[in-house]
Scaffold this motif. Structure first.
Motif, PDB file in Angstrom:
ATOM      1  N   GLU A  65      -8.905  -0.076   4.266  1.00 20.53           N
ATOM      2  CA  GLU A  65      -8.253  -0.163   2.963  1.00 20.53           C
ATOM      3  C   GLU A  65      -9.227  -0.644   1.893  1.00 20.53           C
ATOM      4  OE1 GLU A  65      -4.902  -2.742   3.410  1.00 20.53           O
ATOM      5  OE2 GLU A  65      -3.777  -1.359   4.688  1.00 20.53           O
ATOM      6  N   ASN A  66      -8.904  -0.291   0.666  1.00 14.94           N
ATOM      7  CA  ASN A  66      -9.581  -0.832  -0.518  1.00 14.94           C
ATOM      8  C   ASN A  66     -11.111  -0.655  -0.437  1.00 14.94           C
ATOM      9  OD1 ASN A  66      -9.612  -2.038  -3.042  1.00 14.94           O
ATOM     10  ND2 ASN A  66      -9.513  -4.132  -2.223  1.00 14.94           N
ATOM     11  N   THR A 126      -4.099   0.533  -2.318  1.00 12.21           N
ATOM     12  CA  THR A 126      -3.581  -0.830  -2.337  1.00 12.21           C
ATOM     13  C   THR A 126      -3.141  -1.207  -3.744  1.00 12.21           C
ATOM     14  OG1 THR A 126      -5.070  -1.455  -0.535  1.00 12.21           O
ATOM     15  CG2 THR A 126      -4.083  -3.241  -1.815  1.00 12.21           C
ATOM     16  N   THR A 154       0.838  -1.191   0.000  1.00 11.50           N
ATOM     17  CA  THR A 154       0.000   0.000   0.000  1.00 11.50           C
ATOM     18  C   THR A 154       0.874   1.242   0.000  1.00 11.50           C
ATOM     19  OG1 THR A 154      -0.151   0.070   2.424  1.00 11.50           O
ATOM     20  CG2 THR A 154      -1.859  -1.170   1.254  1.00 11.50           C
ATOM     21  N   GLY A 193      -9.294   0.302  -4.676  1.00 13.51           N
ATOM     22  CA  GLY A 193      -7.974   0.370  -4.059  1.00 13.51           C
ATOM     23  C   GLY A 193      -7.788   1.513  -3.085  1.00 13.51           C
ATOM     24  N   ARG A 239      -4.192  -5.244  -5.867  1.00 11.92           N
ATOM     25  CA  ARG A 239      -5.267  -5.674  -4.975  1.00 11.92           C
ATOM     26  C   ARG A 239      -6.045  -6.871  -5.500  1.00 11.92           C
ATOM     27  NH1 ARG A 239      -6.780  -1.211  -7.778  1.00 11.92           N
ATOM     28  NH2 ARG A 239      -8.814  -1.218  -8.838  1.00 11.92           N
TER      29      ARG A 239
END
Length: 368
Positions: A158-159, A199, A31, A163, A202
Protein backbone atom coordinates in the motif's frame (compact mmCIF):
# COMPACT_ATOMS: atom_id res chain seq x y z
CA UNK A 1 -16.60 -27.61 1.46
CA UNK A 2 -17.37 -23.98 0.78
CA UNK A 3 -20.99 -24.44 1.79
CA UNK A 4 -19.84 -24.54 5.39
CA UNK A 5 -18.96 -20.87 5.11
CA UNK A 6 -22.17 -19.60 3.56
CA UNK A 7 -24.03 -17.05 5.67
CA UNK A 8 -27.21 -15.68 4.17
CA UNK A 9 -29.60 -12.91 5.26
CA UNK A 10 -28.93 -9.89 7.51
CA UNK A 11 -25.19 -10.19 7.19
CA UNK A 12 -24.98 -6.53 6.29
CA UNK A 13 -26.73 -5.78 9.57
CA UNK A 14 -23.95 -7.62 11.36
CA UNK A 15 -21.36 -5.65 9.45
CA UNK A 16 -23.12 -2.40 10.27
CA UNK A 17 -23.06 -3.35 13.95
CA UNK A 18 -19.32 -3.95 13.70
CA UNK A 19 -18.80 -0.37 12.54
CA UNK A 20 -20.04 0.83 15.91
CA UNK A 21 -16.90 -0.61 17.47
CA UNK A 22 -14.72 2.24 16.18
CA UNK A 23 -14.07 5.16 18.50
CA UNK A 24 -13.13 8.78 17.83
CA UNK A 25 -9.74 8.19 19.48
CA UNK A 26 -8.32 7.01 16.14
CA UNK A 27 -8.71 8.70 12.72
CA UNK A 28 -10.69 6.85 10.07
CA UNK A 29 -8.20 5.27 7.67
CA UNK A 30 -9.52 3.25 4.76
CA UNK A 31 -8.45 1.87 1.40
CA UNK A 32 -10.27 1.43 -1.90
CA UNK A 33 -9.43 -1.59 -4.07
CA UNK A 34 -10.21 -2.60 -7.64
CA UNK A 35 -9.22 -6.01 -9.00
CA UNK A 36 -9.59 -7.80 -12.33
CA UNK A 37 -10.19 -11.57 -12.11
CA UNK A 38 -9.82 -14.40 -14.60
CA UNK A 39 -10.28 -18.07 -13.75
CA UNK A 40 -12.20 -21.30 -14.13
CA UNK A 41 -15.27 -22.98 -12.62
CA UNK A 42 -14.21 -25.99 -10.55
CA UNK A 43 -15.93 -29.31 -11.17
CA UNK A 44 -16.72 -30.01 -7.53
CA UNK A 45 -19.72 -32.06 -8.66
CA UNK A 46 -19.85 -34.06 -11.92
CA UNK A 47 -23.48 -32.97 -12.36
CA UNK A 48 -22.32 -29.48 -13.39
CA UNK A 49 -19.65 -30.58 -15.89
CA UNK A 50 -21.84 -29.52 -18.84
CA UNK A 51 -21.83 -25.94 -17.46
CA UNK A 52 -18.04 -25.54 -17.58
CA UNK A 53 -17.28 -24.28 -21.09
CA UNK A 54 -14.93 -21.28 -20.80
CA UNK A 55 -12.90 -19.12 -18.40
CA UNK A 56 -15.04 -16.73 -16.31
CA UNK A 57 -13.92 -13.14 -15.77
CA UNK A 58 -14.87 -10.61 -13.12
CA UNK A 59 -14.32 -7.34 -11.30
CA UNK A 60 -14.00 -7.00 -7.51
CA UNK A 61 -14.42 -3.63 -5.77
CA UNK A 62 -13.63 -3.20 -2.07
CA UNK A 63 -13.78 -0.67 0.74
CA UNK A 64 -11.58 -1.56 3.73
CA UNK A 65 -11.62 0.25 7.10
CA UNK A 66 -8.43 -0.26 9.07
CA UNK A 67 -8.23 -0.92 12.80
CA UNK A 68 -5.39 0.22 15.05
CA UNK A 69 -6.23 -1.31 18.43
CA UNK A 70 -9.30 0.65 19.51
CA UNK A 71 -10.42 -2.61 21.13
CA UNK A 72 -8.37 -5.41 22.63
CA UNK A 73 -9.51 -8.11 20.18
CA UNK A 74 -8.12 -6.08 17.26
CA UNK A 75 -4.61 -6.24 18.73
CA UNK A 76 -4.99 -9.96 19.44
CA UNK A 77 -5.82 -10.67 15.77
CA UNK A 78 -3.11 -8.50 14.21
CA UNK A 79 -5.28 -5.42 13.51
CA UNK A 80 -7.66 -6.77 10.84
CA UNK A 81 -9.66 -4.58 8.46
CA UNK A 82 -13.42 -4.75 8.04
CA UNK A 83 -15.22 -3.61 4.94
CA UNK A 84 -17.65 -4.06 2.09
CA UNK A 85 -17.09 -5.43 -1.37
CA UNK A 86 -19.01 -5.92 -4.62
CA UNK A 87 -18.26 -8.31 -7.46
CA UNK A 88 -19.36 -8.83 -11.03
CA UNK A 89 -18.78 -12.23 -12.63
CA UNK A 90 -19.38 -13.28 -16.22
CA UNK A 91 -19.68 -17.08 -16.06
CA UNK A 92 -18.88 -17.40 -19.79
CA UNK A 93 -21.60 -20.05 -20.01
CA UNK A 94 -24.98 -19.27 -21.54
CA UNK A 95 -26.93 -21.31 -18.95
CA UNK A 96 -25.23 -19.62 -15.97
CA UNK A 97 -25.26 -16.05 -17.26
CA UNK A 98 -23.81 -13.40 -14.94
CA UNK A 99 -23.70 -12.77 -11.20
CA UNK A 100 -23.78 -9.49 -9.25
CA UNK A 101 -22.90 -9.78 -5.57
CA UNK A 102 -22.40 -7.68 -2.44
CA UNK A 103 -20.46 -8.70 0.67
CA UNK A 104 -19.31 -7.75 4.11
CA UNK A 105 -15.74 -8.91 4.73
CA UNK A 106 -12.78 -9.09 7.09
CA UNK A 107 -9.10 -8.86 6.09
CA UNK A 108 -6.44 -10.55 8.22
CA UNK A 109 -2.75 -9.68 7.77
CA UNK A 110 0.42 -11.76 8.05
CA UNK A 111 4.17 -11.49 7.35
CA UNK A 112 4.54 -7.78 8.18
CA UNK A 113 1.14 -7.14 6.56
CA UNK A 114 2.40 -8.21 3.13
CA UNK A 115 0.04 -11.20 2.98
CA UNK A 116 -3.68 -10.50 3.29
CA UNK A 117 -6.32 -13.19 3.78
CA UNK A 118 -9.97 -12.22 3.34
CA UNK A 119 -13.32 -13.86 3.92
CA UNK A 120 -16.39 -12.17 2.45
CA UNK A 121 -20.00 -13.26 2.80
CA UNK A 122 -23.18 -11.87 1.32
CA UNK A 123 -25.84 -12.18 -1.37
CA UNK A 124 -25.76 -12.48 -5.15
CA UNK A 125 -28.19 -11.91 -8.02
CA UNK A 126 -27.79 -14.38 -10.88
CA UNK A 127 -29.26 -13.48 -14.26
CA UNK A 128 -30.14 -16.99 -15.51
CA UNK A 129 -31.36 -19.33 -12.78
CA UNK A 130 -32.94 -22.72 -13.46
CA UNK A 131 -36.21 -22.63 -15.37
CA UNK A 132 -37.95 -25.84 -16.44
CA UNK A 133 -38.80 -24.33 -19.83
CA UNK A 134 -36.38 -21.47 -20.51
CA UNK A 135 -33.21 -22.76 -18.83
CA UNK A 136 -33.52 -26.46 -17.87
CA UNK A 137 -29.76 -27.17 -18.14
CA UNK A 138 -28.85 -24.85 -15.24
CA UNK A 139 -28.87 -27.28 -12.34
CA UNK A 140 -26.50 -25.09 -10.30
CA UNK A 141 -28.86 -22.29 -9.19
CA UNK A 142 -32.53 -22.81 -8.39
CA UNK A 143 -33.21 -19.15 -7.58
CA UNK A 144 -32.18 -15.67 -8.72
CA UNK A 145 -31.00 -14.68 -5.23
CA UNK A 146 -28.26 -16.88 -3.80
CA UNK A 147 -25.88 -16.72 -0.91
CA UNK A 148 -22.26 -16.21 -1.81
CA UNK A 149 -18.93 -16.53 -0.05
CA UNK A 150 -15.45 -15.71 -1.21
CA UNK A 151 -11.97 -16.27 0.13
CA UNK A 152 -8.82 -14.68 -1.20
CA UNK A 153 -5.13 -14.50 -0.47
CA UNK A 154 -3.11 -11.65 -1.97
CA UNK A 155 0.35 -10.15 -1.77
CA UNK A 156 -0.35 -6.51 -0.96
CA UNK A 157 1.67 -3.30 -0.88
CA UNK A 158 0.00 0.00 0.00
CA UNK A 159 0.84 3.67 -0.38
CA UNK A 160 3.81 3.18 -2.70
CA UNK A 161 3.18 6.45 -4.55
CA UNK A 162 0.81 9.15 -3.31
CA UNK A 163 -1.57 6.64 -1.78
CA UNK A 164 -1.46 4.16 -4.68
CA UNK A 165 -0.45 0.53 -4.19
CA UNK A 166 -0.95 -2.83 -5.86
CA UNK A 167 -2.01 -6.36 -4.96
CA UNK A 168 -2.13 -9.76 -6.67
CA UNK A 169 -3.20 -13.23 -5.66
CA UNK A 170 -5.99 -15.81 -5.88
CA UNK A 171 -9.71 -15.84 -5.05
CA UNK A 172 -12.40 -18.50 -4.87
CA UNK A 173 -16.06 -17.44 -5.11
CA UNK A 174 -18.96 -19.72 -4.19
CA UNK A 175 -22.63 -19.27 -5.15
CA UNK A 176 -25.40 -21.37 -3.59
CA UNK A 177 -28.94 -20.78 -2.32
CA UNK A 178 -28.30 -23.10 0.67
CA UNK A 179 -31.10 -25.45 -0.41
CA UNK A 180 -33.79 -22.79 -0.17
CA UNK A 181 -34.94 -23.99 -3.60
CA UNK A 182 -33.86 -26.93 -5.77
CA UNK A 183 -31.79 -27.47 -7.84
CA UNK A 184 -28.79 -26.32 -5.85
CA UNK A 185 -25.59 -27.91 -7.14
CA UNK A 186 -23.85 -24.50 -6.83
CA UNK A 187 -20.59 -23.28 -8.40
CA UNK A 188 -17.09 -22.57 -7.12
CA UNK A 189 -14.91 -20.34 -9.30
CA UNK A 190 -11.15 -20.14 -8.88
CA UNK A 191 -9.70 -16.78 -9.97
CA UNK A 192 -6.31 -15.23 -10.35
CA UNK A 193 -6.62 -11.54 -9.54
CA UNK A 194 -4.53 -8.39 -9.75
CA UNK A 195 -5.34 -4.77 -9.07
CA UNK A 196 -4.66 -1.40 -7.50
CA UNK A 197 -5.44 0.02 -4.07
CA UNK A 198 -5.61 3.59 -2.81
CA UNK A 199 -5.22 4.73 0.82
CA UNK A 200 -7.57 7.47 2.02
CA UNK A 201 -6.48 9.99 4.69
CA UNK A 202 -2.96 8.58 4.47
CA UNK A 203 -1.41 11.66 6.14
CA UNK A 204 -3.06 10.73 9.46
CA UNK A 205 -2.20 7.05 9.86
CA UNK A 206 -1.67 6.43 13.61
CA UNK A 207 0.56 3.95 15.40
CA UNK A 208 -0.88 0.57 16.29
CA UNK A 209 -1.96 0.24 19.91
CA UNK A 210 -0.62 -3.10 21.16
CA UNK A 211 -2.55 -4.37 24.16
CA UNK A 212 -0.68 -6.18 26.89
CA UNK A 213 -1.34 -9.91 26.85
CA UNK A 214 -3.36 -11.18 29.77
CA UNK A 215 -5.10 -14.34 30.87
CA UNK A 216 -8.85 -14.28 30.51
CA UNK A 217 -11.58 -16.82 31.20
CA UNK A 218 -15.20 -17.01 32.29
CA UNK A 219 -17.20 -19.59 34.25
CA UNK A 220 -19.47 -22.01 32.40
CA UNK A 221 -22.65 -20.42 31.05
CA UNK A 222 -25.77 -22.04 29.62
CA UNK A 223 -27.45 -20.94 26.40
CA UNK A 224 -30.91 -21.38 24.90
CA UNK A 225 -31.24 -20.73 21.15
CA UNK A 226 -34.23 -20.83 18.78
CA UNK A 227 -33.58 -20.82 15.03
CA UNK A 228 -35.78 -20.91 11.96
CA UNK A 229 -35.52 -20.86 8.17
CA UNK A 230 -36.97 -22.28 4.95
CA UNK A 231 -35.69 -25.03 2.70
CA UNK A 232 -36.59 -27.71 0.17
CA UNK A 233 -35.47 -31.30 -0.25
CA UNK A 234 -33.21 -32.29 -3.14
CA UNK A 235 -36.26 -33.40 -5.14
CA UNK A 236 -37.13 -30.45 -7.37
CA UNK A 237 -40.72 -29.27 -7.01
CA UNK A 238 -41.23 -30.84 -3.59
CA UNK A 239 -41.95 -27.40 -2.13
CA UNK A 240 -40.45 -25.01 0.40
CA UNK A 241 -41.22 -25.50 4.08
CA UNK A 242 -40.18 -23.85 7.35
CA UNK A 243 -37.84 -25.56 9.77
CA UNK A 244 -37.15 -24.88 13.46
CA UNK A 245 -34.11 -25.74 15.59
CA UNK A 246 -34.04 -25.51 19.39
CA UNK A 247 -30.65 -25.77 21.11
CA UNK A 248 -29.48 -25.94 24.69
CA UNK A 249 -25.75 -25.89 25.32
CA UNK A 250 -23.01 -24.95 27.75
CA UNK A 251 -20.18 -22.61 26.80
CA UNK A 252 -16.83 -22.14 28.49
CA UNK A 253 -14.75 -19.05 27.67
CA UNK A 254 -11.13 -20.29 27.83
CA UNK A 255 -9.32 -17.12 26.67
CA UNK A 256 -9.86 -13.75 24.99
CA UNK A 257 -10.31 -15.42 21.60
CA UNK A 258 -12.12 -18.70 22.17
CA UNK A 259 -15.04 -20.46 23.83
CA UNK A 260 -15.92 -24.17 23.74
CA UNK A 261 -19.48 -25.50 23.34
CA UNK A 262 -21.28 -28.76 24.17
CA UNK A 263 -25.02 -29.36 24.02
CA UNK A 264 -28.10 -30.95 22.51
CA UNK A 265 -30.80 -29.80 20.09
CA UNK A 266 -34.16 -30.66 18.55
CA UNK A 267 -34.79 -30.28 14.80
CA UNK A 268 -38.34 -29.83 13.50
CA UNK A 269 -37.97 -29.89 9.70
CA UNK A 270 -41.26 -29.74 7.80
CA UNK A 271 -39.63 -30.65 4.47
CA UNK A 272 -38.84 -34.11 5.86
CA UNK A 273 -42.57 -34.92 5.97
CA UNK A 274 -42.84 -34.34 2.22
CA UNK A 275 -39.57 -36.20 1.66
CA UNK A 276 -40.82 -39.14 3.77
CA UNK A 277 -44.16 -39.35 1.97
CA UNK A 278 -42.51 -39.11 -1.46
CA UNK A 279 -40.13 -41.98 -0.71
CA UNK A 280 -42.90 -44.11 0.83
CA UNK A 281 -45.10 -43.73 -2.27
CA UNK A 282 -42.47 -43.70 -5.03
CA UNK A 283 -39.64 -45.84 -3.69
CA UNK A 284 -41.08 -48.37 -1.22
CA UNK A 285 -37.88 -50.43 -1.56
CA UNK A 286 -36.14 -47.73 0.51
CA UNK A 287 -37.96 -49.07 3.59
CA UNK A 288 -39.83 -45.84 4.45
CA UNK A 289 -43.45 -46.49 5.47
CA UNK A 290 -44.71 -42.92 5.83
CA UNK A 291 -45.32 -43.26 9.58
CA UNK A 292 -41.86 -42.15 10.68
CA UNK A 293 -41.41 -39.11 12.90
CA UNK A 294 -39.92 -36.21 10.95
CA UNK A 295 -38.19 -34.75 14.02
CA UNK A 296 -34.53 -35.36 14.87
CA UNK A 297 -32.42 -34.97 18.01
CA UNK A 298 -28.69 -34.26 17.97
CA UNK A 299 -25.77 -33.72 20.33
CA UNK A 300 -22.90 -31.43 19.39
CA UNK A 301 -19.61 -29.85 20.36
CA UNK A 302 -18.33 -26.55 19.02
CA UNK A 303 -16.04 -23.55 19.08
CA UNK A 304 -16.71 -19.81 19.18
CA UNK A 305 -14.11 -17.39 17.83
CA UNK A 306 -14.63 -13.95 19.40
CA UNK A 307 -14.14 -10.80 17.30
CA UNK A 308 -15.39 -8.20 19.75
CA UNK A 309 -19.17 -8.49 20.05
CA UNK A 310 -19.28 -10.51 16.85
CA UNK A 311 -18.16 -14.14 16.83
CA UNK A 312 -17.79 -17.03 14.39
CA UNK A 313 -19.57 -20.23 15.44
CA UNK A 314 -18.43 -23.70 14.34
CA UNK A 315 -20.27 -26.77 15.61
CA UNK A 316 -20.19 -30.50 14.80
CA UNK A 317 -23.04 -32.80 15.76
CA UNK A 318 -24.42 -36.33 15.62
CA UNK A 319 -28.09 -37.37 15.42
CA UNK A 320 -28.90 -39.66 18.33
CA UNK A 321 -32.52 -39.83 17.07
CA UNK A 322 -32.76 -40.13 13.27
CA UNK A 323 -35.96 -41.93 12.20
CA UNK A 324 -35.79 -40.78 8.55
CA UNK A 325 -32.40 -41.39 6.90
CA UNK A 326 -31.50 -38.10 5.19
CA UNK A 327 -27.93 -37.31 4.16
CA UNK A 328 -25.80 -38.57 7.10
CA UNK A 329 -26.05 -38.78 10.87
CA UNK A 330 -23.14 -36.34 11.22
CA UNK A 331 -23.88 -32.65 10.67
CA UNK A 332 -22.08 -29.35 11.01
CA UNK A 333 -23.08 -25.75 11.54
CA UNK A 334 -21.16 -22.54 10.94
CA UNK A 335 -22.20 -18.94 11.14
CA UNK A 336 -22.06 -15.56 12.80
CA UNK A 337 -23.28 -14.54 16.21
CA UNK A 338 -23.68 -11.01 17.55
CA UNK A 339 -24.18 -9.99 21.17
CA UNK A 340 -27.06 -7.53 21.43
CA UNK A 341 -26.83 -7.24 25.23
CA UNK A 342 -24.84 -9.09 27.87
CA UNK A 343 -27.47 -11.85 27.84
CA UNK A 344 -29.15 -11.77 24.41
CA UNK A 345 -27.55 -12.61 21.06
CA UNK A 346 -28.64 -13.08 17.45
CA UNK A 347 -27.17 -15.45 14.90
CA UNK A 348 -27.19 -16.39 11.23
CA UNK A 349 -25.97 -19.94 10.61
CA UNK A 350 -25.80 -22.64 7.94
CA UNK A 351 -26.42 -26.29 8.82
CA UNK A 352 -24.86 -28.86 6.50
CA UNK A 353 -24.01 -32.51 6.16
CA UNK A 354 -20.43 -32.28 5.00
CA UNK A 355 -20.58 -30.16 1.84
CA UNK A 356 -24.35 -30.64 1.38
CA UNK A 357 -26.24 -27.66 2.77
CA UNK A 358 -29.56 -28.29 4.50
CA UNK A 359 -30.58 -24.74 5.30
CA UNK A 360 -29.72 -21.27 6.55
CA UNK A 361 -31.37 -20.13 9.77
CA UNK A 362 -31.81 -16.90 11.69
CA UNK A 363 -31.73 -17.31 15.45
CA UNK A 364 -32.14 -15.55 18.76
CA UNK A 365 -30.56 -16.76 21.98
CA UNK A 366 -30.31 -16.11 25.70
CA UNK A 367 -27.14 -16.71 27.75
CA UNK A 368 -27.94 -17.69 31.34
Amino acid sequence: MMKRYIIVFVFLAFAKAVTAQSTSQFPKIATLDVSYMNGTILEHNPDISHLITDHPTGILLSYNRKTFGEEEWQSRFGFPDWGFSAAYQDMKTYELGEAYSAYAHYNFHFFNRNLQLRIGQGLAYVTKPFDAIENPRNNAYGSRITSTTYLNAVYRKENLYKGLGFHAGATIIHYSNANVRAPNNSTNTWFFQAGLNYTLNRENIPEFKVWEKRKYSEPIHYNIVARMGFNESDYRGSGQFPFYDFSFYADKRINIKSSLHAGTELFVSEFLKEYRDYLANSFPEEGITGDENFQRVGVFIGHELHLGKTSVITQFGYYVYWPIPFESRIYNRMGLQRRLTDDIFASVTLKSHGAAAEGVSVGIGYRL
